[in-house]
Motif scaffolding. Structure first.
Motif, mmCIF file in Angstrom:
data_model
loop_
_atom_site.group_PDB
_atom_site.id
_atom_site.type_symbol
_atom_site.label_atom_id
_atom_site.label_comp_id
_atom_site.label_asym_id
_atom_site.label_seq_id
_atom_site.Cartn_x
_atom_site.Cartn_y
_atom_site.Cartn_z
ATOM 1 N N LEU A 219 10.206 2.099 -3.546
ATOM 2 C CA LEU A 219 10.504 0.698 -3.789
ATOM 3 C C LEU A 219 9.706 -0.292 -2.598
ATOM 4 C CD1 LEU A 219 14.191 0.637 -5.117
ATOM 5 C CD2 LEU A 219 12.032 0.528 -6.353
ATOM 6 N N GLU A 220 9.368 -1.460 -3.003
ATOM 7 C CA GLU A 220 9.204 -2.230 -1.875
ATOM 8 C C GLU A 220 10.064 -2.488 -0.620
ATOM 9 O OE1 GLU A 220 7.034 -6.800 -1.044
ATOM 10 O OE2 GLU A 220 7.699 -6.142 -3.260
ATOM 11 N N ASP B 90 0.827 -1.294 -0.003
ATOM 12 C CA ASP B 90 0.052 0.148 -0.048
ATOM 13 C C ASP B 90 0.778 1.250 -0.031
ATOM 14 O OD1 ASP B 90 -2.274 -1.459 0.104
ATOM 15 O OD2 ASP B 90 -3.042 -1.165 1.907
ATOM 16 N N VAL B 91 1.780 1.354 0.924
ATOM 17 C CA VAL B 91 2.955 2.303 0.848
ATOM 18 C C VAL B 91 3.665 2.449 -0.373
ATOM 19 C CG1 VAL B 91 4.818 3.243 2.168
ATOM 20 C CG2 VAL B 91 2.857 2.842 3.405
ATOM 21 N N MET B 92 4.070 1.349 -0.990
ATOM 22 C CA MET B 92 4.994 1.284 -2.100
ATOM 23 C C MET B 92 4.049 2.045 -3.233
ATOM 24 S SD MET B 92 6.245 -2.431 -3.934
ATOM 25 C CE MET B 92 4.816 -2.535 -4.490
ATOM 26 N N SER C 245 -2.481 2.242 9.014
ATOM 27 C CA SER C 245 -3.381 2.118 9.621
ATOM 28 C C SER C 245 -4.754 1.595 8.945
ATOM 29 C CB SER C 245 -3.604 3.329 10.138
ATOM 30 O OG SER C 245 -4.715 3.350 11.052
ATOM 31 N N ALA C 246 -4.839 2.102 7.659
ATOM 32 C CA ALA C 246 -6.219 1.746 6.933
ATOM 33 C C ALA C 246 -6.114 0.400 6.868
ATOM 34 C CB ALA C 246 -6.053 2.572 5.698
ATOM 35 N N ARG C 247 -5.018 -0.331 6.220
ATOM 36 C CA ARG C 247 -4.997 -1.712 5.892
ATOM 37 C C ARG C 247 -5.080 -2.571 6.994
ATOM 38 N NH1 ARG C 247 -6.094 -4.513 1.254
ATOM 39 N NH2 ARG C 247 -4.645 -3.129 0.071
ATOM 40 N N ALA C 248 -4.279 -2.246 8.399
ATOM 41 C CA ALA C 248 -4.340 -3.004 9.474
ATOM 42 C C ALA C 248 -5.911 -2.954 9.935
ATOM 43 C CB ALA C 248 -3.660 -2.500 10.404
ATOM 44 N N GLU D 40 2.457 10.260 6.620
ATOM 45 C CA GLU D 40 1.480 9.829 5.454
ATOM 46 C C GLU D 40 1.684 8.206 5.486
ATOM 47 O OE1 GLU D 40 -0.943 10.755 2.625
ATOM 48 O OE2 GLU D 40 -0.168 11.920 4.106
ATOM 49 N N ALA D 41 2.898 7.580 5.636
ATOM 50 C CA ALA D 41 2.783 6.291 5.460
ATOM 51 C C ALA D 41 1.902 5.722 6.578
ATOM 52 C CB ALA D 41 4.270 5.797 5.499
ATOM 53 N N ALA D 42 1.864 6.161 7.507
ATOM 54 C CA ALA D 42 1.179 5.594 8.719
ATOM 55 C C ALA D 42 -0.337 5.431 8.637
ATOM 56 C CB ALA D 42 1.509 6.436 9.862
#
Length: 449
Positions: A246-247, A238-240, A284-287, A278-280
């Protein structure tokens, strides 16, 4: 003089393969000193092997390295079974019986065979787990020897898509056969959960790279098993994708961010050029989605929300910062991190880590299954090999073996009760042997995962 038995287990995950050897003395003492792992990328998706040749090569490397450590030859292995399509399906059979004759094991076997004789469309049965027995509508832990006019048996069929077992069989074509297939989440539940966990209601959550397996126990029996196609790698990707990195970079951000599930309290502004708050938001959304799916499994199992008293969390994805607390807040039950099987003595501190809980559980389960006199390893010089001692290793690199340790008594370990995979296994031994034979067939056609 009785010889020690050596047990080899392999666990294939979506991000790595782990192999390990345990040693069982005639007195029942079970120890492990040697473990090898190989990481891989895109060879396994959602727990099912995609690139058989790559994984076969990795398994070869693992076994060769283990053989060098023990100065011997691996002759067979116990293979863990897991993957996205793995789940339970409840089967139930009612039968009228003559009230003048006692219920026998042979009768139970016939009734269970009836419960499993009709295959589920597009799925193979890989294991059978007893759930409950009823004589004249009264639940009983063991119907053998009882009298009644009717008997009802509930079993959980553990099923998976044919591709899962077919590709596992294909992996073992280099000369080392699979001694048996063990459903990994069942082995973990049996080995690390306590009697009270299984009796009062417990959810075992194994969050891996691409899948999250949920096993629910209640009344000392497996009630439900399901595998969700979501895991720790979803957060990374999601962040990638969302932040165009990059992953590897996204993975490092996930590991180093201080509050990945709380964007408002991230104190680190920048990690490798990535905006951490922003990454968090992505993490948070996916978790939150994964936790919501885990919570839904209680209802899908047909249980009330208060039927679960605890959650035990394992797997590589389980170490995400704040995940345990978030689960507690959402599902409103106590959550604890799983520990390695208490009856397995891990003699090498370098491998005594929670990330290997699955392969350790497979070893402990296989130690209960292996017949007297059988072994998975032929030592080059058995008489001189003391407790998997490696003659080529440097001095003082591994802890010494201690002989006078209380023996592990087979069939008398924690959890050996109704609904477990030991005390009730006499009913299912012949069926398990038939299933193992089916697992080793090389099917002609296979449905995709």
């Amino acid at each position: 003089m009785e010889k020690n038995q050596y047990i080899v287990a392999l666990e294939i995950g979506s991000s790595k393969i782990v192999g390990a050897i345990a040693e069982k003395t005639p007195s029942g003492y079970l120890s492990v000193r040697h473990l090898q792992e190989e990481k891989h990328v895109n060879s396994v998706r959602y727990g099912i092997v995609q690139n058989v040749e790559n994984i076969k090569t990795s398994i070869n490397h693992i076994l060769k390295n283990l053989e060098e450590k023990i100065d011997g030859r691996v002759t067979q292995v116990y293979m863990g079974v897991s993957g996205r399509s793995l789940h339970s399906s409840l089967s139930e059979v009612n039968r009228s019986v003559g009230s003048t004759e006692a219920i026998t094991r042979e009768l139970i076997d016939r009734i269970i065979h009836e419960a499993t004789s009709t295959p589920l469309r597009n799925y193979d049965t890989v294991d059978i787990v007893p759930r409950a027995f009823y004589v004249d509508k009264v639940e009983t832990p063991n119907p053998v020897g009882q009298f009644g006019s009717s008997i009802k048996i509930k079993v959980n069929l553990i099923v998976a898509k044919p591709a899962l077992k077919l590709n596992l069989n294909r992996l073992m074509t280099f000369g080392i056969p699979a001694k048996d297939y063990i459903v990994t989440p069942l082995a973990v539940g049996e080995q690390i959960l306590s009697d009270s966990d299984r009796e009062l209601g417990c959810m075992l959550v194994d969050m891996g790279a691409e899948t999250t397996t949920v096993a629910i126990y209640k009344g000392n029996a497996l009630v439900y098993l399901s595998t969700l196609p979501l895991g720790g790698r979803n957060l990374t990707r999601d962040v990638m994708n969302g932040m165009n990195v990059l992953e590897e970079t996204a993975e490092n951000v996930k590991k180093n961010i201080n509050n990945p599930l709380d964007p408002n309290n991230v104190t680190i502004a920048d990690i490798e050029g990535v905006n951490a708050p922003e990454a968090a938001k992505y993490f948070s959304a996916r978790a939150g989605e994964i936790i919501a799916n885990i919570n839904q499994q209680i209802a899908d199992a047909g249980l009330a929300s208060d039927a679960i008293q605890s959650i035990v969390l394992i797997g590589g994805g389980a170490h995400l910062g704040g995940l345990r607390q978030k689960l507690e807040e959402t599902i409103k039950v106590r959550v604890r991190m799983g520990q390695n099987p208490p009856m397995l003595n891990i003699l090498n501190p370098d491998i005594n880590r929670m990330e290997y809980i699955e392969v350790f559980s497979l070893l402990a389960k296989a130690a209960d299954m292996i017949e007297d006199g059988e072994t998975c390893v032929e030592l080059n010089n058995y008489e001189d090999a003391l407790i998997m001692n490696n003659p080529r290793r440097s001095e003082n690199t591994e802890p010494e073996f201690v002989d006078d340790v209380p023996a592990r008594k087979p069939g008398n370990k924690k959890g050996d009760k109704k609904g477990g995979r030991k005390g009730g296994n006499t009913f299912f031994k012949s069926l398990r042997e038939k299933l193992n034979g089916l697992m080793q067939e090389d099917d002609e056609t296979v449905d995709d995962e």
